[in-house]
Design a protein around this motif. Structure first.
Motif, PDB file in Angstrom:
ATOM      1  N   ASP A 150       5.804   0.151  -2.572  1.00  0.00           N
ATOM      2  CA  ASP A 150       4.822   1.488  -2.505  1.00  0.00           C
ATOM      3  C   ASP A 150       5.564   2.325  -3.401  1.00  0.00           C
ATOM      4  OD1 ASP A 150       5.048   0.396   0.312  1.00  0.00           O
ATOM      5  OD2 ASP A 150       6.920   1.112   0.765  1.00  0.00           O
ATOM      6  N   VAL A 152       6.390   5.942  -4.345  1.00  0.00           N
ATOM      7  CA  VAL A 152       6.634   7.076  -3.658  1.00  0.00           C
ATOM      8  C   VAL A 152       6.918   8.463  -3.737  1.00  0.00           C
ATOM      9  CG1 VAL A 152       9.188   8.086  -2.860  1.00  0.00           C
ATOM     10  CG2 VAL A 152       8.835   5.547  -2.920  1.00  0.00           C
ATOM     11  N   ASN A 239      -1.660   7.972   0.548  1.00  0.00           N
ATOM     12  CA  ASN A 239      -0.693   7.121   1.079  1.00  0.00           C
ATOM     13  C   ASN A 239       0.364   7.558   1.671  1.00  0.00           C
ATOM     14  OD1 ASN A 239      -0.057   7.527  -1.413  1.00  0.00           O
ATOM     15  ND2 ASN A 239      -0.656   5.549  -2.774  1.00  0.00           N
ATOM     16  N   GLY A 263       8.468   4.179  -7.896  1.00  0.00           N
ATOM     17  CA  GLY A 263       8.061   3.279  -6.713  1.00  0.00           C
ATOM     18  C   GLY A 263       9.377   3.092  -6.150  1.00  0.00           C
ATOM     19  N   LYS A 264       8.068   1.572  -5.347  1.00  0.00           N
ATOM     20  CA  LYS A 264       9.383   0.736  -4.870  1.00  0.00           C
ATOM     21  C   LYS A 264      10.295  -0.770  -6.126  1.00  0.00           C
ATOM     22  CE  LYS A 264       9.823  -2.929  -1.068  1.00  0.00           C
ATOM     23  NZ  LYS A 264       9.937  -3.727  -1.482  1.00  0.00           N
TER      24      LYS A 264
END
Ligand code: NAD
Length: 358
Positions: A150, A152, A239, A263-264
């Protein structure tokens, strides 16, 4: 004249102005899979001088004649922004592939019209968002797509420097100007807000879209103080990621361009140089999995030549398009229009709702 053995793209460049002189002519002559087959410019002094400098035997004063040349496969449109849509449509109608400088057009409607022409032609059409061929940005994109999970948030900034001409004059070839060059009726620099957004903002937007995907809506504020134009743009990506874009012209310091991505499974921090240094961005990718930061060297920082080689690979070998498509060009224009409207109204603007020009 290079033979058309299907292995090399025969390119005609429309426009022998600064960007052709500093980027496109050299890109064509150095490309592994393309050749500079012709130069077209109404300015005879530029044509003559560039033909000698770059070893070109064919020059055209009249664009129609270059388009009628069966030994030209593709055209690079390197004219002022106002002429991009018309010049591109004419090339597509003449059966040529097109690599068009950015921004692809000035209004949503004009670019929609070009989009129709691209679809109808079946030819390859790429917008000259050459930062997509920066190996640093490419390494970030690869990490985002394969490992990061993901996305973010993204922050990106593009701040031109008060010292930019000292920098570029030192590294570019001598740029030859001509009084005979064709210019748009309205001086593009008459409205600097608009000019900076078109010249620089479209790069920032394309970088944000390349890395984080579609922009759904924005809210923008503009400060015009001390001779500095500073846009802060709050972005909603489709997204769900959060975004912040900073376009500032000109900062009282070095060229300042880059991005941060959270990001994740990792984070990315990028620093981009003035493009005329032909230096790949410093992009540090932190992988949470091994607690280690990676950075690609990107020894070949000639983004303009790399974009041409990729364009030629798509045409000659059916390779996937990695450059900006007409849809990308249109999205970039929509975003610029949305920013302009949001600055005027102070409101959030959805990109799908905008019309008109920047
Ligand atoms: N990608 C980048 O990093 C980058 C950098 C700078 C400029 N650009 C873009 O490149 C484009 C060109 O910029 P420039 O400063 O070289 O422009 P310019 O207007 O100075 O030069 C363009 C040349 O095209 C010629 N021309 C225009 N229409 C013609 C026609 N119909 N027939 C024959 N000749 C014609 C003109 O005579 C002129 O010499 C702009 O869209 C600009 O935004 C991109």
């Amino acid at each position: 004249m290079p033979k058309n053995d299907g292995q090399r793209l025969r390119v005609g460049v429309l426009g022998a102005g600064p960007v052709a002189q500093a980027a496109h002519f050299e890109s064509c002559t150095k490309a592994r899979n393309a050749d500079l087959s012709a130069i077209c410019d109404v300015a005879e002094d530029l044509r003559a001088r560039m033909a000698v400098t770059h070893g070109v035997t064919k020059t055209y004063a009249d664009y129609r004649h270059m388009l009628a040349d069966p030994d030209i496969d593709a055209v690079i449109v390197a004219t002022a922004d106002a002429f991009h849509v018309n010049a591109s449509i004419r090339a597509l109608e003449a059966g040529k592939h097109v690599l068009c400088e950015k921004p692809v057009g000035l209004t949503v409607e004009a670019v929609e019209e070009l989009r129709q022409a691209v679809l109808k032609s079946g030819k390859i059409f790429q917008v000259g968002h050459m930062k997509r061929f920066d190996a640093g940005l490419q390494s970030a994109k690869a990490f985002i797509e394969t490992e990061m999970g993901d996305l973010v948030a993204l922050k990106a900034w593009y701040c031109d420097s008060t010292h930019r001409y000292a920098m570029t004059d030192a590294v570019q070839p001598l740029i030859v100007a001509s009084a005979k060059s064709r210019r748009p009726e309205a001086d593009p620099k008459a409205d600097l807000r608009r000019y900076y957004m078109l010249a620089h903002g479209c790069h920032l937007i394309d970088t944000a879209r390349y890395l984080a995907g579609e922009l759904a809506a924005i809210r923008a504020r503009l400060s015009e103080r001390a001779g500095i134009r500073c846009w802060f743009v709050e972005v909603e990506f489709s997204n769900g990621a959060l975004g912040h874009l900073d376009l500032t012209v000109a900062v009282r310091m070095d060229w300042h361009e880059g991005f941060q991505i959270y990001g994740k499974n990792g984070s990315i921090i990028g620093k981009t140089y003035n493009p005329w240094y032909f230096k790949t961005s410093d992009v540090d990718i932190f992988r949470e999995a091994d607690g280690t930061t990676y950075r690609v060297l990107g020894a070949d920082g000639h983004f303009y030549r790399r974009q041409l080689e990729s364009f030629a690979d798509v045409i000659l070998n059916g390779e996937p398009m990695t450059g900006a498509t007409i849809e990308d060009g249109l999205a970039s224009v929509r975003a610029m229009v949305a920013i302009a409207r949001s600055v005027e109204s102070g409101k959030r603007v959805a990109l799908a709702d905008v019309c008109g020009g920047v």
